[in-house]
Design a protein around this motif. Sequence first.
Motif, PDB file in Angstrom:
ATOM      1  N   VAL A   1       0.768   3.485  -3.394  1.00  0.00           N
ATOM      2  CA  VAL A   1       0.026   4.745  -3.305  1.00  0.00           C
ATOM      3  C   VAL A   1       0.972   5.927  -3.161  1.00  0.00           C
ATOM      4  CG1 VAL A   1      -1.706   6.030  -2.005  1.00  0.00           C
ATOM      5  CG2 VAL A   1      -1.953   3.586  -2.280  1.00  0.00           C
ATOM      6  N   ARG A   2       1.925   5.823  -2.282  1.00  0.00           N
ATOM      7  CA  ARG A   2       2.714   6.998  -1.936  1.00  0.00           C
ATOM      8  C   ARG A   2       3.985   7.152  -2.744  1.00  0.00           C
ATOM      9  NH1 ARG A   2       0.127   9.282   2.389  1.00  0.00           N
ATOM     10  NH2 ARG A   2       1.714  10.867   2.555  1.00  0.00           N
TER      11      ARG A   2
ATOM     12  N   GLU B   1      -3.601   9.807 -12.672  1.00  0.00           N
ATOM     13  CA  GLU B   1      -2.256   9.306 -12.347  1.00  0.00           C
ATOM     14  C   GLU B   1      -2.116   7.836 -12.718  1.00  0.00           C
ATOM     15  OE1 GLU B   1       0.722   7.341  -9.846  1.00  0.00           O
ATOM     16  OE2 GLU B   1      -1.427   7.143  -9.571  1.00  0.00           O
TER      17      GLU B   1
ATOM     18  N   HIS C   1      -6.433   5.923   2.368  1.00  0.00           N
ATOM     19  CA  HIS C   1      -6.242   5.122   3.574  1.00  0.00           C
ATOM     20  C   HIS C   1      -5.943   6.030   4.755  1.00  0.00           C
ATOM     21  CE1 HIS C   1      -4.773   2.528   0.201  1.00  0.00           C
ATOM     22  NE2 HIS C   1      -5.604   1.678   0.763  1.00  0.00           N
ATOM     23  N   ARG C   2      -5.293   7.148   4.465  1.00  0.00           N
ATOM     24  CA  ARG C   2      -4.779   7.978   5.540  1.00  0.00           C
ATOM     25  C   ARG C   2      -5.666   9.179   5.846  1.00  0.00           C
ATOM     26  NH1 ARG C   2       1.619   9.392   5.897  1.00  0.00           N
ATOM     27  NH2 ARG C   2       1.889   7.226   5.314  1.00  0.00           N
TER      28      ARG C   2
ATOM     29  N   ILE D   1     -19.865  -0.139 -11.313  1.00  0.00           N
ATOM     30  CA  ILE D   1     -18.511  -0.073 -10.746  1.00  0.00           C
ATOM     31  C   ILE D   1     -17.476  -0.498 -11.778  1.00  0.00           C
ATOM     32  CG2 ILE D   1     -16.994  -1.306  -9.143  1.00  0.00           C
ATOM     33  CD1 ILE D   1     -18.626  -0.526  -6.953  1.00  0.00           C
ATOM     34  N   ASN D   2     -16.432   0.348 -11.929  1.00  0.00           N
ATOM     35  CA  ASN D   2     -15.275  -0.016 -12.734  1.00  0.00           C
ATOM     36  C   ASN D   2     -14.336  -0.784 -11.816  1.00  0.00           C
ATOM     37  OD1 ASN D   2     -12.952  -0.150 -14.270  1.00  0.00           O
ATOM     38  ND2 ASN D   2     -12.390   1.979 -13.891  1.00  0.00           N
ATOM     39  N   ARG D   3     -14.173  -2.058 -12.092  1.00  0.00           N
ATOM     40  CA  ARG D   3     -13.440  -2.913 -11.145  1.00  0.00           C
ATOM     41  C   ARG D   3     -11.935  -2.712 -11.196  1.00  0.00           C
ATOM     42  NH1 ARG D   3     -16.681  -5.982  -8.312  1.00  0.00           N
ATOM     43  NH2 ARG D   3     -18.796  -6.203  -9.110  1.00  0.00           N
ATOM     44  N   ASP D   4     -11.463  -1.930 -12.146  1.00  0.00           N
ATOM     45  CA  ASP D   4     -10.025  -1.668 -12.210  1.00  0.00           C
ATOM     46  C   ASP D   4      -9.597  -0.514 -11.308  1.00  0.00           C
ATOM     47  OD1 ASP D   4      -9.750  -3.668 -14.048  1.00  0.00           O
ATOM     48  OD2 ASP D   4     -10.106  -2.337 -15.760  1.00  0.00           O
ATOM     49  N   PHE D   5     -10.560   0.167 -10.724  1.00  0.00           N
ATOM     50  CA  PHE D   5     -10.221   1.326  -9.893  1.00  0.00           C
ATOM     51  C   PHE D   5     -11.023   1.243  -8.598  1.00  0.00           C
ATOM     52  CE2 PHE D   5     -10.016   5.843  -8.708  1.00  0.00           C
ATOM     53  CZ  PHE D   5      -8.690   6.123  -9.007  1.00  0.00           C
ATOM     54  N   PRO D   6     -10.367   1.507  -7.450  1.00  0.00           N
ATOM     55  CA  PRO D   6     -11.109   1.393  -6.189  1.00  0.00           C
ATOM     56  C   PRO D   6     -12.132   2.505  -6.021  1.00  0.00           C
ATOM     57  CG  PRO D   6      -8.838   2.069  -5.784  1.00  0.00           C
ATOM     58  CD  PRO D   6      -8.942   1.771  -7.231  1.00  0.00           C
ATOM     59  N   ALA D   7     -13.141   2.251  -5.191  1.00  0.00           N
ATOM     60  CA  ALA D   7     -14.097   3.299  -4.831  1.00  0.00           C
ATOM     61  C   ALA D   7     -13.574   3.990  -3.576  1.00  0.00           C
ATOM     62  CB  ALA D   7     -15.455   2.675  -4.584  1.00  0.00           C
ATOM     63  N   ARG D   8     -14.354   4.905  -3.028  1.00  0.00           N
ATOM     64  CA  ARG D   8     -13.975   5.529  -1.767  1.00  0.00           C
ATOM     65  C   ARG D   8     -14.979   5.119  -0.702  1.00  0.00           C
ATOM     66  NH1 ARG D   8     -12.432   6.653  -6.384  1.00  0.00           N
ATOM     67  NH2 ARG D   8     -14.214   7.990  -6.700  1.00  0.00           N
ATOM     68  N   THR D   9     -14.731   5.562   0.504  1.00  0.00           N
ATOM     69  CA  THR D   9     -15.622   5.223   1.591  1.00  0.00           C
ATOM     70  C   THR D   9     -16.167   6.493   2.237  1.00  0.00           C
ATOM     71  OG1 THR D   9     -15.717   4.106   3.713  1.00  0.00           O
ATOM     72  CG2 THR D   9     -13.623   5.014   3.104  1.00  0.00           C
TER      73      THR D   9
ATOM     74  N   ASP E   1      -4.124   9.994  -0.371  1.00  0.00           N
ATOM     75  CA  ASP E   1      -4.076   8.623   0.138  1.00  0.00           C
ATOM     76  C   ASP E   1      -5.352   8.427   0.953  1.00  0.00           C
ATOM     77  OD1 ASP E   1      -3.619   6.227   1.334  1.00  0.00           O
ATOM     78  OD2 ASP E   1      -1.585   6.681   2.000  1.00  0.00           O
TER      79      ASP E   1
ATOM     80  N   LYS F   1     -20.802   3.875  -2.292  1.00  0.00           N
ATOM     81  CA  LYS F   1     -20.931   2.665  -3.119  1.00  0.00           C
ATOM     82  C   LYS F   1     -22.324   2.452  -3.719  1.00  0.00           C
ATOM     83  CE  LYS F   1     -17.215  -0.408  -3.142  1.00  0.00           C
ATOM     84  NZ  LYS F   1     -16.627  -1.698  -2.831  1.00  0.00           N
TER      85      LYS F   1
ATOM     86  N   ASN G   1     -15.209   5.713 -10.637  1.00  0.00           N
ATOM     87  CA  ASN G   1     -16.248   5.318  -9.678  1.00  0.00           C
ATOM     88  C   ASN G   1     -16.734   6.488  -8.838  1.00  0.00           C
ATOM     89  OD1 ASN G   1     -16.230   2.585 -10.431  1.00  0.00           O
ATOM     90  ND2 ASN G   1     -14.492   2.175  -9.099  1.00  0.00           N
TER      91      ASN G   1
ATOM     92  N   ARG H   1       0.837  -1.199   0.000  1.00  0.00           N
ATOM     93  CA  ARG H   1       0.000   0.000   0.000  1.00  0.00           C
ATOM     94  C   ARG H   1       0.873   1.250   0.000  1.00  0.00           C
ATOM     95  NH1 ARG H   1      -3.461   0.736   5.235  1.00  0.00           N
ATOM     96  NH2 ARG H   1      -1.575   1.696   5.994  1.00  0.00           N
TER      97      ARG H   1
ATOM     98  N   ASP I   1     -14.084  -2.085   1.743  1.00  0.00           N
ATOM     99  CA  ASP I   1     -14.943  -0.904   1.725  1.00  0.00           C
ATOM    100  C   ASP I   1     -14.751  -0.159   0.401  1.00  0.00           C
ATOM    101  OD1 ASP I   1     -15.577  -1.621   4.241  1.00  0.00           O
ATOM    102  OD2 ASP I   1     -14.796   0.160   5.245  1.00  0.00           O
ATOM    103  N   CYS I   2     -13.517  -0.161  -0.082  1.00  0.00           N
ATOM    104  CA  CYS I   2     -13.221   0.561  -1.319  1.00  0.00           C
ATOM    105  C   CYS I   2     -12.774  -0.381  -2.439  1.00  0.00           C
ATOM    106  CB  CYS I   2     -12.105   1.578  -1.095  1.00  0.00           C
ATOM    107  SG  CYS I   2     -12.538   2.847   0.095  1.00  0.00           S
ATOM    108  N   HIS I   3     -11.878  -1.303  -2.134  1.00  0.00           N
ATOM    109  CA  HIS I   3     -11.322  -2.168  -3.184  1.00  0.00           C
ATOM    110  C   HIS I   3     -12.372  -3.149  -3.685  1.00  0.00           C
ATOM    111  CE1 HIS I   3      -7.172  -0.771  -3.090  1.00  0.00           C
ATOM    112  NE2 HIS I   3      -7.394  -0.532  -1.815  1.00  0.00           N
ATOM    113  N   ASN I   4     -12.271  -3.444  -4.956  1.00  0.00           N
ATOM    114  CA  ASN I   4     -13.296  -4.251  -5.610  1.00  0.00           C
ATOM    115  C   ASN I   4     -12.967  -5.728  -5.545  1.00  0.00           C
ATOM    116  OD1 ASN I   4     -14.760  -1.940  -6.610  1.00  0.00           O
ATOM    117  ND2 ASN I   4     -13.020  -1.645  -7.997  1.00  0.00           N
ATOM    118  N   ILE I   5     -14.009  -6.526  -5.420  1.00  0.00           N
ATOM    119  CA  ILE I   5     -13.855  -7.979  -5.494  1.00  0.00           C
ATOM    120  C   ILE I   5     -14.169  -8.369  -6.926  1.00  0.00           C
ATOM    121  CG2 ILE I   5     -14.698 -10.179  -4.616  1.00  0.00           C
ATOM    122  CD1 ILE I   5     -15.702  -8.344  -2.154  1.00  0.00           C
TER     123      ILE I   5
ATOM    124  N   ARG J   1     -10.591  -3.565   6.597  1.00  0.00           N
ATOM    125  CA  ARG J   1     -11.532  -2.693   5.886  1.00  0.00           C
ATOM    126  C   ARG J   1     -11.184  -2.527   4.406  1.00  0.00           C
ATOM    127  NH1 ARG J   1     -12.003   2.606   8.591  1.00  0.00           N
ATOM    128  NH2 ARG J   1     -13.653   2.866   7.071  1.00  0.00           N
TER     129      ARG J   1
END
Lengths: 120, 250
Positions: free
Chosen positions: A66-67, B192, B142-143, B173-181, B140, B167, B68, A62, A114-118, A111
Amino acid sequence: MKKIILGLILFLMIAFLPLGYNVYTGKTAYIPVIKIPEDKRECVENVFIMRKRHNIILEKWREASVRQGIKKYVSLNGTYKISLSGTCLGCHSDKTQFCDRCHDYAGIKPRCWDCHNIPD
Amino acid sequence: MNRRDFLKITGILAIGAVSHQTAMILSSSEVKADQNKKKRWAMAISFSACVKREGCRDCIDACHIIHNVPEFTDNKDKIRWIWSSPYESVFGEQANTFTKVMLKNLSVLCMCNHCENPPCVKVCPTKATWKNKDGIIMIDYHRCIGCRYCMAACPYGARSFNWKDPKPFIKEINRDFPARTKGVVEKCNFCEERISQGLLPACVEACPEKALTFGDLNDPGSDISRLLKTRFSIQRKPHLGTDPKVFYLF
């Protein structure tokens, strides 16, 4: 004195009830069984490392992806694209049979999803 | 060995060690500088080409589908990475009585300006948002703790907050890119993820009139460098000193 001993016995019975229940139902010997992809060779690292440190590897992935914009992971087993949904779930295609089995057993709720796709 | 010889030898050895080290440092930094040649990604939007198709939303739709971005019905919850606004509200400080009439119906395409001096990055308490080596302002997720300091700091309103779980509001949903929460701030990332694969941003690719030009300002031969040298361009709120990297061409 009699009352105290009676009370103590009652307390111990209630306190150890869950343990007794697990012994009675045979759940103490329960170990989660995970489904491992049969047609694939070893994971990105040795199986012992994966078992113990997969969470740390994922955290490093991660940070790197990401960073720092590093998208490749090089290990003794080869070079891999840093991607949870792509690389990890690419082999371990059924999350409920793999990730969830141990996480449910250990009461851990990551978690990630919550964002990453299955993938389908 | 007498005292004089001893000092001579130690002196020579010391000079040798220091010069060897300096040579090592100098040569390694040279190699590094060559390898990580920095980019300065920027965007130019041509007014004249953009207005050709009235009500065109191709770039907005392309971006929002790929990333997404949820579609909330309530305006208060709205998430936007790229959007269009009337000229007056985008360039309010330079609109005058005549431009207000002349450019009444001009809607201007807006997105994160990926400032050279980003105020949002300065205020983020968790370093969840930062400027990457190519000048793109990244988040980020996550942060991000959802404090929204960055939204207060951004003079362009480029950032949106997820008040609700996005969601269920993502059409497909485009499965190649994550969504947000729920509870994180999001915005345009100059694609990027596409640039790192050598692709152009989704909005640039989607524009039927080729109104958007994307490229590297550090490369004098790039399309955008040549365009900005030959055509009159303006930036949003340049007086703030943020040095936006989205340019508007006349």
